[in-house]
Design a protein around this motif. Structure first.
Motif, PDB file in Angstrom:
ATOM      1  N   ASP A  56       0.439  -6.446  -5.539  1.00  0.00           N
ATOM      2  CA  ASP A  56      -0.951  -6.031  -5.371  1.00  0.00           C
ATOM      3  C   ASP A  56      -0.887  -4.692  -4.635  1.00  0.00           C
ATOM      4  OD1 ASP A  56      -3.535  -5.630  -4.284  1.00  0.00           O
ATOM      5  OD2 ASP A  56      -3.929  -7.776  -4.212  1.00  0.00           O
ATOM      6  N   TRP A  57      -1.031  -3.585  -5.399  1.00  0.00           N
ATOM      7  CA  TRP A  57      -0.835  -2.250  -4.835  1.00  0.00           C
ATOM      8  C   TRP A  57      -2.157  -1.548  -4.549  1.00  0.00           C
ATOM      9  CZ3 TRP A  57       3.177  -2.766  -8.899  1.00  0.00           C
ATOM     10  CH2 TRP A  57       4.470  -2.758  -8.386  1.00  0.00           C
ATOM     11  N   GLY A  58      -2.264  -0.982  -3.350  1.00  0.00           N
ATOM     12  CA  GLY A  58      -3.423  -0.185  -2.994  1.00  0.00           C
ATOM     13  C   GLY A  58      -2.998   1.117  -2.341  1.00  0.00           C
ATOM     14  N   PHE A  59      -3.975   1.917  -1.944  1.00  0.00           N
ATOM     15  CA  PHE A  59      -3.734   3.238  -1.343  1.00  0.00           C
ATOM     16  C   PHE A  59      -3.745   3.121   0.181  1.00  0.00           C
ATOM     17  CE2 PHE A  59      -5.920   7.360  -0.008  1.00  0.00           C
ATOM     18  CZ  PHE A  59      -4.717   8.056   0.099  1.00  0.00           C
ATOM     19  N   ALA A  60      -2.680   3.601   0.806  1.00  0.00           N
ATOM     20  CA  ALA A  60      -2.542   3.488   2.259  1.00  0.00           C
ATOM     21  C   ALA A  60      -3.717   4.111   3.002  1.00  0.00           C
ATOM     22  CB  ALA A  60      -1.232   4.133   2.708  1.00  0.00           C
ATOM     23  N   HIS A 109       0.854  -1.179   0.000  1.00  0.00           N
ATOM     24  CA  HIS A 109       0.000   0.000   0.000  1.00  0.00           C
ATOM     25  C   HIS A 109       0.898   1.239   0.000  1.00  0.00           C
ATOM     26  CE1 HIS A 109       0.623  -1.583   4.031  1.00  0.00           C
ATOM     27  NE2 HIS A 109       0.503  -0.356   4.511  1.00  0.00           N
ATOM     28  N   GLU A 110       0.568   2.151  -0.859  1.00  0.00           N
ATOM     29  CA  GLU A 110       1.438   3.281  -1.170  1.00  0.00           C
ATOM     30  C   GLU A 110       0.681   4.594  -1.039  1.00  0.00           C
ATOM     31  OE1 GLU A 110       4.480   2.031  -1.802  1.00  0.00           O
ATOM     32  OE2 GLU A 110       3.651   0.004  -1.895  1.00  0.00           O
ATOM     33  N   ALA A 146     -12.335  -9.754   4.284  1.00  0.00           N
ATOM     34  CA  ALA A 146     -12.456  -8.359   4.726  1.00  0.00           C
ATOM     35  C   ALA A 146     -13.689  -7.704   4.121  1.00  0.00           C
ATOM     36  CB  ALA A 146     -11.200  -7.579   4.342  1.00  0.00           C
ATOM     37  N   ARG A 147     -13.976  -8.031   2.886  1.00  0.00           N
ATOM     38  CA  ARG A 147     -15.153  -7.464   2.213  1.00  0.00           C
ATOM     39  C   ARG A 147     -16.441  -7.952   2.876  1.00  0.00           C
ATOM     40  NH1 ARG A 147     -13.849  -8.875  -2.560  1.00  0.00           N
ATOM     41  NH2 ARG A 147     -14.992 -10.844  -2.629  1.00  0.00           N
ATOM     42  N   GLU A 148     -16.494  -9.240   3.172  1.00  0.00           N
ATOM     43  CA  GLU A 148     -17.729  -9.828   3.706  1.00  0.00           C
ATOM     44  C   GLU A 148     -17.920  -9.532   5.197  1.00  0.00           C
ATOM     45  OE1 GLU A 148     -17.123 -13.897   2.695  1.00  0.00           O
ATOM     46  OE2 GLU A 148     -17.202 -13.497   0.521  1.00  0.00           O
ATOM     47  N   THR A 149     -16.837  -9.576   5.975  1.00  0.00           N
ATOM     48  CA  THR A 149     -16.958  -9.409   7.432  1.00  0.00           C
ATOM     49  C   THR A 149     -16.861  -7.953   7.863  1.00  0.00           C
ATOM     50  OG1 THR A 149     -15.983 -11.605   7.745  1.00  0.00           O
ATOM     51  CG2 THR A 149     -16.045 -10.149   9.667  1.00  0.00           C
ATOM     52  N   LEU A 150     -15.912  -7.224   7.263  1.00  0.00           N
ATOM     53  CA  LEU A 150     -15.683  -5.834   7.667  1.00  0.00           C
ATOM     54  C   LEU A 150     -16.480  -4.841   6.818  1.00  0.00           C
ATOM     55  CD1 LEU A 150     -11.775  -5.901   8.053  1.00  0.00           C
ATOM     56  CD2 LEU A 150     -13.500  -6.375   9.819  1.00  0.00           C
ATOM     57  N   GLY A 151     -16.944  -5.296   5.668  1.00  0.00           N
ATOM     58  CA  GLY A 151     -17.591  -4.366   4.738  1.00  0.00           C
ATOM     59  C   GLY A 151     -16.602  -3.423   4.106  1.00  0.00           C
ATOM     60  N   TRP A 152     -15.341  -3.874   3.978  1.00  0.00           N
ATOM     61  CA  TRP A 152     -14.268  -3.011   3.465  1.00  0.00           C
ATOM     62  C   TRP A 152     -13.967  -3.317   2.009  1.00  0.00           C
ATOM     63  CZ3 TRP A 152      -9.561  -4.055   1.195  1.00  0.00           C
ATOM     64  CH2 TRP A 152      -8.708  -2.952   1.025  1.00  0.00           C
ATOM     65  N   LYS A 153     -13.718  -2.277   1.243  1.00  0.00           N
ATOM     66  CA  LYS A 153     -13.172  -2.444  -0.097  1.00  0.00           C
ATOM     67  C   LYS A 153     -12.400  -1.174  -0.450  1.00  0.00           C
ATOM     68  CE  LYS A 153     -17.365  -0.894  -2.539  1.00  0.00           C
ATOM     69  NZ  LYS A 153     -18.359  -1.257  -3.583  1.00  0.00           N
ATOM     70  N   PRO A 154     -11.355  -1.314  -1.278  1.00  0.00           N
ATOM     71  CA  PRO A 154     -10.558  -0.133  -1.636  1.00  0.00           C
ATOM     72  C   PRO A 154     -11.335   0.841  -2.496  1.00  0.00           C
ATOM     73  CG  PRO A 154      -9.868  -2.047  -2.911  1.00  0.00           C
ATOM     74  CD  PRO A 154     -10.851  -2.548  -1.901  1.00  0.00           C
ATOM     75  N   LYS A 155     -11.039   2.109  -2.318  1.00  0.00           N
ATOM     76  CA  LYS A 155     -11.716   3.170  -3.081  1.00  0.00           C
ATOM     77  C   LYS A 155     -10.847   3.706  -4.222  1.00  0.00           C
ATOM     78  CE  LYS A 155     -14.280   4.740   1.026  1.00  0.00           C
ATOM     79  NZ  LYS A 155     -13.586   3.933   2.040  1.00  0.00           N
ATOM     80  N   VAL A 156      -9.529   3.690  -4.030  1.00  0.00           N
ATOM     81  CA  VAL A 156      -8.591   4.243  -5.015  1.00  0.00           C
ATOM     82  C   VAL A 156      -7.980   3.100  -5.819  1.00  0.00           C
ATOM     83  CG1 VAL A 156      -6.457   5.572  -5.331  1.00  0.00           C
ATOM     84  CG2 VAL A 156      -8.081   6.204  -3.513  1.00  0.00           C
ATOM     85  N   ASP A 157      -8.086   3.165  -7.158  1.00  0.00           N
ATOM     86  CA  ASP A 157      -7.515   2.087  -7.966  1.00  0.00           C
ATOM     87  C   ASP A 157      -6.045   2.372  -8.296  1.00  0.00           C
ATOM     88  OD1 ASP A 157      -7.339   3.766 -10.258  1.00  0.00           O
ATOM     89  OD2 ASP A 157      -9.235   3.061 -11.058  1.00  0.00           O
ATOM     90  N   PHE A 158      -5.406   1.406  -8.952  1.00  0.00           N
ATOM     91  CA  PHE A 158      -3.966   1.475  -9.211  1.00  0.00           C
ATOM     92  C   PHE A 158      -3.580   2.717 -10.015  1.00  0.00           C
ATOM     93  CE2 PHE A 158      -0.429   0.324 -12.136  1.00  0.00           C
ATOM     94  CZ  PHE A 158       0.580   0.183 -11.187  1.00  0.00           C
ATOM     95  N   ARG A 159      -4.273   2.957 -11.092  1.00  0.00           N
ATOM     96  CA  ARG A 159      -3.938   4.109 -11.934  1.00  0.00           C
ATOM     97  C   ARG A 159      -4.100   5.418 -11.170  1.00  0.00           C
ATOM     98  NH1 ARG A 159      -3.135   5.040 -17.250  1.00  0.00           N
ATOM     99  NH2 ARG A 159      -3.439   2.817 -17.660  1.00  0.00           N
ATOM    100  N   GLU A 160      -5.181   5.554 -10.422  1.00  0.00           N
ATOM    101  CA  GLU A 160      -5.401   6.774  -9.633  1.00  0.00           C
ATOM    102  C   GLU A 160      -4.299   6.947  -8.592  1.00  0.00           C
ATOM    103  OE1 GLU A 160     -10.273   7.119  -9.519  1.00  0.00           O
ATOM    104  OE2 GLU A 160      -9.278   5.661  -8.213  1.00  0.00           O
ATOM    105  N   LEU A 161      -3.880   5.847  -7.982  1.00  0.00           N
ATOM    106  CA  LEU A 161      -2.829   5.897  -6.961  1.00  0.00           C
ATOM    107  C   LEU A 161      -1.521   6.410  -7.549  1.00  0.00           C
ATOM    108  CD1 LEU A 161      -1.543   5.178  -4.201  1.00  0.00           C
ATOM    109  CD2 LEU A 161      -1.276   2.832  -5.069  1.00  0.00           C
ATOM    110  N   VAL A 162      -1.099   5.813  -8.661  1.00  0.00           N
ATOM    111  CA  VAL A 162       0.170   6.209  -9.273  1.00  0.00           C
ATOM    112  C   VAL A 162       0.118   7.656  -9.729  1.00  0.00           C
ATOM    113  CG1 VAL A 162       1.787   5.748 -11.154  1.00  0.00           C
ATOM    114  CG2 VAL A 162       0.689   3.830  -9.957  1.00  0.00           C
TER     115      VAL A 162
END
Length: 327
Positions: free
Chosen positions: A220-224, A181-182, A295-311
């Motif tokens: 597998d890169w995501g937004f911190a 995560h970056e 995490a998606r099913e139990t926490l209801g969490w999913k990333p909002k920022v995709d790879f291209r947007e992050l970079v």
């Protein structure tokens, strides 16, 4: 008002987590190693509301004092020597801080809380580097751990010690197995920031090339900023558990270079990139991609920022930084 103690407050995750908790009305304390820490000014600028406590993950008495000062409802152990390449240069210190440091924080929390251990919730920052020589794709919570660096080995120790405290003492202790995560706050020693900083400088005519290692490594890169929300969500659950936090997608260093250079209008990026054996890992981790279903099913969490947007976000931030510096 809930109180939280964050170790590693000076890192990108600590800064984003501090912002998140403050926005939710927490009183936040941050553990800092050394009063001359070069990142202190950054913390004070971004998180002026945070109360700083000086302590060291290798020094159990200092952790007990920090807990007594903060009296937290939630403890987030983000502190570590987290640059994987450095862990081969100093495996002993990495083991002491990243591995045994997590044990010290768990033990200090248990000793400080005593009979009120049920009132404290603990988060351990585990890592996808624990999977190392991956035994299945994608990697999930049940995947066999096979670390390929001293850093990964230290994180495995910390991960299993967290599980042990949960099972031995009934401690509400959860681990987030976070994939890469970056953010613009990432240290320049990490390859993502090294690339976006170089792209910014190349686009401004301040340098010509950047030297890198393995261009075919996949991550597998995501937004911190997204990932710290998952940390908080784990500690809001009735039962402690371990969760893979990832996007479920993977890109290579080459793809990262294409997006970063493309964002500044450079399509023939190969002429600006050299490969240097010094940046090759002794034992490479070739393909890391997480399965965030739990995490998606139990926490209801999913990333909002995709790879291209992050970079693109990181490149834009570095261009602005370089412009400010060159004024």
């Amino acid at each position: 008002m809930k109180r939280a103690l964050i170790t590693g407050i000076t890192g990108q995750d600590g800064l984003y987590l501090g912002e998140l908790l403050i926005s939710k009305g927490y009183e936040v304390y941050g553990l800092v190693r050394g009063q001359n820490n070069p990142k202190l000014d950054t913390v004070r600028r971004i998180l002026p509301e945070v109360k700083l406590i000086f302590g060291d993950l290798t020094d159990l008495p200092s952790l007990l004092r920090a807990l007594e000062t903060a009296r937290p409802h939630e403890v987030y152990n983000l502190g570590a020597i987290s640059f994987v390449a450095y862990s081969w240069e100093n495996a002993s210190m990495t083991s002491d801080v990243t591995g045994k440091g997590a044990f010290n924080m768990l033990e200090a929390t248990r000793l400080w809380a005593g009979s009120k251990l049920d009132d404290v919730r603990f988060y351990q920052a585990s890592s996808s580097e624990m999977f190392g020589k991956v035994q299945e794709v994608p990697q999930r919570e049940s995947t066999l751990l096979w670390p390929r660096s001293p850093y990964g080995v230290a994180k495995v120790f910390a991960h299993y010690m967290t599980i042990n405290y949960r099972e031995s003492y009934g401690m509400h202790a959860s681990s987030g197995i976070l994939f890469n995560h970056e953010s613009p706050r990432r240290g320049p020693e990490f390859v993502t920031r090294k690339i976006t900083q170089a792209v910014a400088r190349i686009s401004l005519g301040l340098q010509e090339t950047v030297a890198l290692g393995n261009l075919d490594a996949s991550r597998d890169w995501g937004f911190a900023g997204d990932y710290v929300e998952a940390m908080w969500l784990m500690l809001q659950q009735e039962q402690a558990d371990d969760y893979v936090i990832a996007t479920g997608e993977t890109q290579t260093i080459r793809e990262l270079l294409e997006v970063a250079f493309g964002h500044v209008g450079i399509t023939d990026w190969e002429r600006h990139v050299t490969q240097d054996p010094r940046f090759m890992r002794p034992a490479e981790v070739d393909l890391l991609v997480g399965d965030p279903a739990k995490a998606r099913e139990t926490l209801g969490w999913k990333p909002k920022v995709d790879f291209r947007e992050l970079v693109q976000m990181m490149v834009d931030s570095d261009i602005e930084d370089q412009r400010q510096t060159s004024r």
